[in-house]
Scaffold this motif. Sequence first.
Motif, short mmCIF file in Angstrom:
data_model
loop_
_atom_site.label_atom_id
_atom_site.label_comp_id
_atom_site.label_asym_id
_atom_site.label_seq_id
_atom_site.Cartn_x
_atom_site.Cartn_y
_atom_site.Cartn_z
N LEU A 268 -11.58 4.55 7.28
CA LEU A 268 -10.29 4.67 7.98
C LEU A 268 -9.32 3.59 7.52
N LEU A 269 -9.81 2.38 7.31
CA LEU A 269 -8.95 1.29 6.84
C LEU A 269 -8.46 1.57 5.42
N CYS A 270 -9.34 2.09 4.58
CA CYS A 270 -8.94 2.45 3.21
C CYS A 270 -7.86 3.53 3.21
N LYS A 271 -8.06 4.52 4.05
CA LYS A 271 -7.10 5.62 4.14
C LYS A 271 -5.73 5.10 4.61
N ALA A 272 -5.75 4.17 5.58
CA ALA A 272 -4.49 3.62 6.10
C ALA A 272 -3.79 2.77 5.04
N ALA A 273 -4.57 2.06 4.24
CA ALA A 273 -3.98 1.23 3.19
C ALA A 273 -3.32 2.09 2.12
N ILE A 274 -3.96 3.17 1.76
CA ILE A 274 -3.42 4.06 0.73
C ILE A 274 -2.17 4.78 1.22
N ALA A 275 -2.17 5.12 2.53
CA ALA A 275 -1.06 5.89 3.10
C ALA A 275 0.16 5.04 3.41
N ARG A 276 0.04 3.71 3.25
CA ARG A 276 1.17 2.83 3.59
C ARG A 276 2.38 3.12 2.71
N PRO A 277 3.56 3.20 3.30
CA PRO A 277 4.77 3.44 2.50
C PRO A 277 4.99 2.31 1.49
N VAL A 278 5.56 2.67 0.37
CA VAL A 278 5.84 1.66 -0.66
C VAL A 278 6.90 0.69 -0.18
N ASN A 279 7.86 1.19 0.54
CA ASN A 279 8.95 0.36 1.03
C ASN A 279 8.50 -0.57 2.16
N SER A 280 9.25 -1.61 2.38
CA SER A 280 9.00 -2.53 3.48
C SER A 280 9.31 -1.82 4.79
N PRO A 281 8.81 -2.36 5.91
CA PRO A 281 9.10 -1.72 7.19
C PRO A 281 10.59 -1.70 7.48
N ALA A 282 11.02 -0.65 8.17
CA ALA A 282 12.43 -0.53 8.53
C ALA A 282 12.80 -1.59 9.55
N THR A 283 14.07 -1.88 9.65
CA THR A 283 14.55 -2.88 10.62
C THR A 283 14.16 -2.46 12.03
N GLY A 284 13.48 -3.36 12.74
CA GLY A 284 13.08 -3.08 14.11
C GLY A 284 11.79 -2.31 14.24
N GLN A 285 11.25 -1.80 13.12
CA GLN A 285 10.00 -1.04 13.18
C GLN A 285 8.84 -1.97 13.54
N ARG A 286 7.96 -1.48 14.36
CA ARG A 286 6.81 -2.31 14.75
C ARG A 286 5.76 -2.29 13.65
N GLU A 287 5.09 -3.45 13.50
CA GLU A 287 4.16 -3.62 12.39
C GLU A 287 2.80 -4.09 12.88
N LEU A 288 1.76 -3.56 12.25
CA LEU A 288 0.40 -4.01 12.52
C LEU A 288 -0.22 -4.44 11.20
N HIS A 289 -0.61 -5.72 11.12
CA HIS A 289 -1.17 -6.29 9.91
C HIS A 289 -2.66 -6.60 10.13
N PHE A 290 -3.51 -6.00 9.33
CA PHE A 290 -4.94 -6.35 9.35
C PHE A 290 -5.15 -7.46 8.32
N VAL A 291 -5.66 -8.59 8.79
CA VAL A 291 -5.88 -9.74 7.91
C VAL A 291 -7.37 -10.08 7.94
N PHE A 292 -8.00 -10.06 6.77
CA PHE A 292 -9.44 -10.32 6.67
C PHE A 292 -9.69 -11.66 5.97
N PHE A 293 -10.91 -12.14 6.10
CA PHE A 293 -11.35 -13.36 5.42
C PHE A 293 -10.48 -14.57 5.78
N ARG A 294 -10.22 -14.76 7.08
CA ARG A 294 -9.45 -15.91 7.54
C ARG A 294 -10.11 -16.50 8.79
#
Length: 487
Positions: A268-294
Amino acid sequence: MKMAIFHSRKWLSRAFSSLTSTPLRVCVVGSGPAGFYTAEKMLKAHQEAEVDILDRLPTPFGLVRSGVAPDHPETKIVTNQFTKVAKNDRCMFLGNVNLGSSVSLKQLRDLYHVVVLAYGAESDRALGIPGEDLKGIYSAREFVWWYNGHPDCRNLAPDLQSTDTAVILGQGNVALDVARILLRPTAELAVTDIASHALAALEKSSIRKVYLVGRRGPVQAACTAKELREILGIKNLYINIQESDLCTSPVDEEEMSKSRIRKRVYELLCKAAIARPVNSPATGQRELHFVFFRKPDRFFESEKKNGYVAGVHFEKTTLKADSGLQLAVETGEFEDIECGLVLKSIGYKSVPVDGLPFDPDRGVPNSRGRVLRNASGNDVLLEEGLYVCGWLKRGPTGIIATNLYCAEETVASIMEDLAHGPLKSTASSPKPGREGLLHLLDDRTVTVLPFSAWEKIDSEEKTRGSIKDKPREKLCSWEELMKVGFE
């Protein structure tokens, strides 16, 4: 607030009308899933058992009420089953009875043949790193209790307006619940039983970025596929996962081959990473960042607001195999994530009571629910008649249904001890049980709330909720709960 003390003697006659002259007196401390499943199994296993369920709160059901996310109503249906248990003629719920201040463990053991402690884990593990006491840092438990209307956290009041970024430490189901509540459109939350004070704060929230941070990799993420799928499905949410974090080692592949859940989460994480838009998030769009190895190294303080958190200093990690497990080890590389809100979802911790053998790291020593006073070699000393179930027994792991099997094991141990163990002789001697406890609480002017008081609270919450098109409008203060319970 003036309030009539609930005098327990008024309902003693009803409580004992259907009992034998010498019932087995059983006391269960804690009315969450572990407590109710234990009571249910005990009532079925022993036809002459009288079971009393105590809880420090005025309301029953434990984490089903205060831990399950408001947008998961299907999970709460289990309360219908618990209600049937509470209404059994041989069972009684006694709310607002605190183990320790209202009655001691020693007194309960003197009053009952069997005492089962199932009060869970109501404290939090600490990271033990610099800056942990800064304002703006909370445990996930506190935050969950706040949005679920638990009276102990009614006034938590996390500041959701002074920052646009929250960091959640941990990647288990609770961490995902917390992230989902912060990111989900409030119009969708408004039709749930979320506490009104929490909904009002979320409607004004400035949080737009949420970082879910884990010490290890995506293969070791502790969440389930169902929870992950739900948060990934939030409308118009920008998902960010570094594809480099998704690279797997042979050991990772072996882990996934042995665990269908881990493999599905990784997919599911791989699928979400591949499906991510190339562009940066739109202004005001909510963002969820998965951060590993920290790994969090320290929290740093705001230069603008003394005493408040401004971010987390992380050390990068890598995985090292050790005894079949992959552990996170430090690399000496660091990076910061700036934020004004931190939620620590790193685990719950049980709280000891006087007279209970307890290890701060391992919890209550027990064998299949039997509390152990001492165990060395073949020499095992039991605390006769004292048992544990749920998180207090196995640690804060598992789902609601896990408590069913946990209770079955504990009750099996009780029945074995009654048949040919240490309880066989003592169970034949009369014990004061419920009558003795109620007299003791009466003498101490402890205000006891029976299940009928909860039914009044339940009815009032549903009535208030119907006005707002919600399943219920929770009463969130001790004063309100006690007042409505006695109307």
